[in-house]
Design a protein around this motif. Structure first.
Motif: not given
Length: 520
Positions: A123-145
């Motif tokens: 919700a917050v990321a959608a309101t700021v100019p950079a529109k950062p990507g959001v990744i859930e921590a466990e999903a990040a570990m799976r993706e990195a693996g």
């Protein structure tokens, strides 16, 4: 137990390379039964760097963490440190507009979130100019693996790797930018001086229960990694969690006074075996002497170390060593100790020159751990760090003939009553000894006669009651009459910020409404 010889490191990349080779199977992080070894930390952080690269993160880019303390945060932070990205941990208690301010200020390109904070982050990321990507921590570990460990160019000693937002009680928070050299330099100076508490033994364990969005949390992760020991991560502080961690092998910890009070006064403390705990570091707020004496009685085997420092100094720059802590209490236990090796401390007057020993002034620090400055705030940087590299802390203090520093209070919290300076911490110390008082905060409120007068806001111990006149008389027995409170409010609980500091401004505001002058 084997005592590990000191190793001086200048970057976290070098630290992980060293311990992955030296102690590959030893635990680096443990949380709720999940253990990550040093070799796994080495491997996972290299894969996370590949994940960062896949999302366009380059050296100097900011990435954010929104979540409680987590072993996942540790891995993301170390991956960033190894490639020279800058980690920005955000306090999970902050309201969405405060989170948005930090994301906007940093221009973070990615936000990693603990599972219960993903919705807020999106919700917050959608309101700021950079529109950062959001990744859930466990999903990040799976993706990195799924990715191969990355090749990367390690940062230099002076490259920033951590940006912590100061928990200001007024105005917007400021981002203190910290480098490898800031975070590791004083450790090496302490090693050279042979400080006993700089030595860690095989089997030592650091408890991290203070918030990672503050130097008191992430600073402990740094110490644990630099010394190749296990860090027990607790999502958040609870008295029972601390007591259980000590029984299960925590040998070192840092705690703020309000949290220490909850630990020693918890019913389970009486039956807890504290024998594992070798060093208890405390700081971040004035410690009432009576509470400290109670803690020393409760944990008789622990070596107590008072650590004084701030976000802008990367943590500790002065220490009160164990030998100055005694069961019966002493004057030095009211101090913040002396400068650690590598640090210069001076108490300076309004003309920016040192005042005579024993006189009050502003505590100023020159240290390799000092931040180079606040992110995108050149004026705030220039008003905090002078041309000679001295950082002005905003703390009022006195230095004695032996170099011990006594912090009186924040300069901005000083009360001027009838032309006399009153430092709230001094009055709080006097009142705290009263048997019915659990917590106390002293503020200045408007007075037609004195300009300001002293008010005490008190939380009583369970079942206890307090009479205003009794508190005033009790304080007058211990302090000059002008320092004693003229009035007392008994309140149900203290307002605090995310790092546990009492928000005096919140206590003061109702009394200053409509006044021309606001003392803060």
């Amino acid at each position: 137990m084997v005592r590990e010889t000191h190793h001086d490191f200048t970057t976290f990349d070098a630290i992980l390379n060293f311990w992955a080779d030296k102690r590959p199977n030893e635990p680096a992080f443990e949380q709720e039964g999940r253990v990550t070894s040093y070799s796994e930390t080495d491997n996972l952080t290299r894969r996370l760097i590949a994940l960062f690269h896949a999302h366009g993160i380059a050296k100097g880019d900011r990435i954010a963490w929104l979540g409680k303390n987590s072993d996942r945060y540790c891995l993301l932070y170390m991956a960033a440190a190894r490639m020279g990205a800058v980690m920005v941990p955000i306090g999970w208690r902050l309201a969405p507009p405060e989170v948005a301010y930090i994301l906007k200020d940093t221009g973070s390109k990615l936000v990693f979130a603990g599972d219960e904070f993903v919705e807020t982050a999106l919700a917050v990321a959608a309101t700021v100019p950079a529109k950062p990507g959001v990744i859930e921590a466990e999903a990040a570990m799976r993706e990195a693996g799924k990715l191969d460990p990355a090749n990367y160019d390690p940062p230099h000693d002076d490259d920033p790797i951590l940006q912590l937002y100061t928990s200001g009680t007024t105005g917007n928070p400021k981002g203190a930018v910290l480098s490898n050299a800031n975070l590791l330099g004083l450790r090496n100076a302490g090693n050279e001086a042979g400080l006993e508490w700089n030595y860690y033994e095989d089997g030592d364990c650091m408890l991290v229960a203070m918030p990672c969005a503050h130097i008191g949390g992430t600073g402990l992760i740094n110490i644990g990694l630099a010394n190749g020991i296990r860090s027990i991560m607790q999502a958040e502080f609870t008295p029972v969690g601390v007591l259980e961690a000590i029984e299960s092998g925590a040998t070192h910890m840092f705690i703020v006074p309000a949290a220490l009070q909850m630990v020693v006064q918890h019913p389970r403390a009486a039956d807890t075996d504290f024998s594992n705990l070798r060093y208890l570091m405390y700081g971040a707020a004035p410690m009432p002497l009576e509470l400290l004496k109670e803690a020393v009685r409760t944990m008789p085997n622990a070596n107590f170390l008072q650590a004084y420092g701030m976000t802008e100094t990367s943590g500790t720059i002065s220490l009160l060593p164990p030998e100055d802590h005694v069961l019966e209490g002493n004057e030095r236990m009211r101090s913040a100790g002396k400068a650690v090796p590598g640090v210069e401390i001076e108490v300076r007057g309004g003309d920016n020159t040192e005042v005579p020993r024993g006189d009050i002034g502003e505590v100023c620090i020159r240290s390799p751990s000092n931040t180079a400055g606040y992110w995108k705030l050149p004026e705030a940087t220039a008003s905090t760090i002078d041309a000679d590299g001295w950082l002005h802390t905003g703390d009022a203090g006195v230095m004695d003939a032996d170099g011990y520093v006594y912090i009186q209070d924040r300069i901005k919290d000083m009360i001027i009553s009838g032309g006399e300076n009153v430092y709230p911490a001094e009055v709080e110390n006097a009142i705290f000894g009263h048997p019915a008082v659990a917590e106390v905060a002293v503020i200045g409120i408007p007075s037609e006669r004195w300009g300001e007068e002293v008010k005490a806001c008190i939380v009583c111990k369970p079942g206890a009651e307090l009479d205003e006149g009794e508190v005033i008389a009790y304080t007058r027995e211990r302090l000059a009459a002008f320092k004693a409170p003229k009035s007392v409010d008994v309140i149900p609980e203290m307002p605090r910020n995310a790092s546990g500091k009492i928000l005096r401004r919140q206590l003061r505001d109702p009394y200053w409404e409509g006044q021309d002058r606001q003392v803060s």
